[in-house]
Design a protein around this motif. Structure first.
Motif: not given
Length: 625
Positions: A425-428, A404-412, A384-395
């Motif tokens: 509080e954070f954006w998704v 990786f999570y500090a420098d890049l953002a990606f879908d979900r 949950k602190y890197v990808i929104q739970p329940g959402e789908t993204t690439a392995i």
């Protein structure tokens, strides 16, 4: 200091002679006399020599931002010069990012200052020495910038009287080693009289200091020691018109030893001035934060926190705001003509570059599902602190290191800051076609599915109507402490028969800040090649990947790949990303070809503009051009 080529003062307007960028004094000599009539005017001239620095925050001035393989933009922006360079569209008639004339004009301005500053009567001697040191530093940097682009250059040391022979204007290029030695001599001379720190930060930040000059010296010697310039057989036949070697054909291990010594001296100077890695505890949030969120915020701040303790030398030009506009995606639904564009897109290659959460490459990690990395899965509560739970993204986006999570953002993915600062509080990011982060405009979208979060300061906020941004301007890093640590580790490794504890120490300092275990431990526990760090070649690969990760998106990869002679290997491949023009999971998470790059041996050195070669037959063109 040894004297090298010296150039005539051309005072005749409309001269037919070549190389007018080497002129030392403009036609209006009275103007120069006025410029050095008192301390106030001389200081203005001093500041103008800084004004000649290339704007490293401007995509139209810095080839390293969009001219490589780590960032891409939408196809409608195909005429941007960086994209043209990256696609192999360089030429001799009007070279892309040509700096030959412009930087010689900058050097000319430095030479004028050094010739005239002794005439200023109301300038204290200690301050005169400091100003001379600053201009010697700038003169060295301008020469180095040219060397890094063009290889052997014409060393422009000082002016000579107007009655000198015209033949002095049509100078030959100097051997590469002479060029590097000249720059190092200037830097050594400058370091003596430069201050250790800037006393008046509000007025003088960015002016040269001992740590800055020492760091640039380390960079210069690292470049000289690297494969492109150290015994490169590809340029063995590159000679002057009279047969003099421009590239030394002999490899020198001593160059690596010199680079190691210079890097250590730069580290010691920087640390004595209070510089160090920006750590998690240096980031002070307004509220109590989860450790993962705080870690990611601190890692972003290592670049974008204004003049933090890691930034030895930074560029504060206004174009850094444009970088933020181009990097920042829409974080919530808005209408209107948005200033956030989300089009500064890391490539899939960069997303795959970062380590796994175990601190080793994803294709080496025994626990990472590398073969299925391009398939998808659903995020769980532990993500949950890197990808929104329940959402789908690439392995590919799961179980990665914190950078990786500090420098890049990606879908979900989740995005802290930029309007959210409270716990939980954070954006998704919702970036599939038709969703608010995707944009509908062709020039305001990620063509790869990744976003350069690293380049957006946490305090830069999209206003509620979405049509404007409250920007927090920062000093874009030219050299920071992690850069020096990795320089030192690289130079040590190259100058030894095999890596030792000192080599590991400086890589591990950077890794520890990123929350990773030491190199030897990580490879022993999680890599399919556990002995890799124990060999010189294995450690070389590790150090290089560490640099490419830690300094990603900052314009370092472009020059590193060149000096390692790896650009041809990396930039003859297809740029890839996700199929961002689709909405469904099944169609979005399909790898697509974004564009094709081409790169040949001649591209390692910039072409000199054809018109300059015509004017000066002694100015031998670079190989292949």
């Amino acid at each position: 200091m040894k004297k090298y080529k010296i150039f005539i003062l051309i005072l005749i307007a409309g001269s037919l002679f070549s190389c007018d960028y080497l002129d030392i004094v403009p036609d209006n000599v009275a103007t120069i006399d006025h410029a050095f009539s008192n301390k106030y005017n001389a200081r203005r001239y001093l500041m103008s020599t800084y004004g000649e620095l290339p704007d490293l925050t401007d995509i139209n001035d810095n080839p390293a931002l969009l001219g490589g393989d780590e960032l891409w933009e939408p196809s409608v922006l195909v005429n941007r010069v960086g994209v043209k360079l990256a696609k192999g569209e360089q030429g001799v008639t009007s070279p892309i990012f040509d700096k030959w004339g412009g930087l010689y004009k900058a050097i000319r301005k430095c030479n004028v200052f050094l010739d005239e500053i002794g005439k200023v009567e109301d300038l204290p001697e200690w301050e005169r020495k400091q100003w001379i040191a600053e201009v010697n530093f700038l003169k060295a940097y301008y020469h180095f910038y040219l060397i890094r682009m063009y290889g052997p250059i014409i060393i422009n040391d000082e002016a000579i009287p107007v009655y000198s022979s015209i033949d002095n204007i049509k100078q030959k290029r100097d051997p590469l080693d002479d060029c590097f030695n000249y720059v190092v001599e200037l830097l050594d001379k400058a370091i003596v009289d430069l201050p250790l720190i800037i006393e008046s930060e509000g007025v003088d930040m960015g002016r040269a200091t001992k740590p800055i000059a020492a760091a640039v010296k380390a960079q210069v010697l690292m470049t000289a020691a690297s494969p492109l310039f150290n015994g490169n057989p590809d340029h063995a036949s590159f000679k002057t018109a009279d047969g003099k070697d421009l590239f030394s054909p002999t490899y020198s291990e001593q160059k690596w030893k010199d680079a190691a010594q210079a890097s250590l001296e730069a580290i010691d100077l920087a640390e004595s001035a209070g510089f160090g890695l920006y750590l998690k505890d240096d980031y002070i949030p307004q509220f109590e934060l989860n450790e993962t969120i705080k870690y990611k915020a601190a890692l972003r701040s290592r670049v974008t926190e204004r003049w933090n303790k890691e930034i030895i030398w930074g560029c504060t030009r206004a174009s850094v705001n444009t970088i933020q506009h181009d990097a920042l995606p829409k974080l919530f639904p808005t209408t209107g003509n948005e200033q956030v564009r989300g089009r500064y897109c890391p490539t899939l290659r960069i997303a795959e570059l970062y380590y796994s959460q175990n601190g080793v490459p994803i294709d080496e990690d025994v626990n990472f599902d590398y073969e299925n990395r391009l398939k998808t899965k659903v995020a769980g509560e532990s993500d949950k602190y890197v990808i929104q739970p329940g959402e789908t993204t690439a392995i590919l986006n799961f179980d990665r290191e914190l950078r990786f999570y500090a420098d890049l953002a990606f879908d979900r993915s989740v995005w802290f800051g930029n309007g959210t600062k409270k716990p939980g509080e954070f954006w998704v990011l919702k970036a599939r076609q038709g969703e608010y982060s995707s944009f509908s405009s062709a020039d305001k979208s990620s063509v790869t599915g990744y976003y350069a979060k690293k380049l957006v300061n946490l305090n830069t906020v999209i206003l509620d109507d979405g049509r404007a941004v409250s920007r927090y301007r920062y000093a874009f890093p030219i050299i920071r402490m992690a850069d020096l640590y990795l320089y030192y580790a690289e130079a040590l490794n190259e100058s030894k028969a095999q890596p030792d504890a000192q080599v590991y120490e400086y890589v591990d300092r950077v890794r520890e800040r990123a929350g990773l275990a030491p190199v030897v431990e990580s490879w022993a526990n999680f890599s399919i090649n556990p002995g890799k760090p124990t060999t010189k070649s294995g450690m070389r690969d590790i150090i290089r990947q560490e640099r490419l990760i830690e300094l990603s998106l900052e314009g370092k990869r472009f020059w590193d790949l060149k000096r390692w002679k790896l650009s041809k290997d990396y930039m003859n491949k297809t740029i890839k990303g996700w199929s961002t023009g689709y909405n469904s999971i099944e169609n979005y998470y399909v790898v697509k070809d974004v564009n094709k790059q081409t790169y040949s041996m001649k591209d390692y050195l910039w072409p000199i503009r054809e018109s300059e070669i015509i004017k000066n037959p002694n100015l031998i063109q670079n190989p292949g051009w």
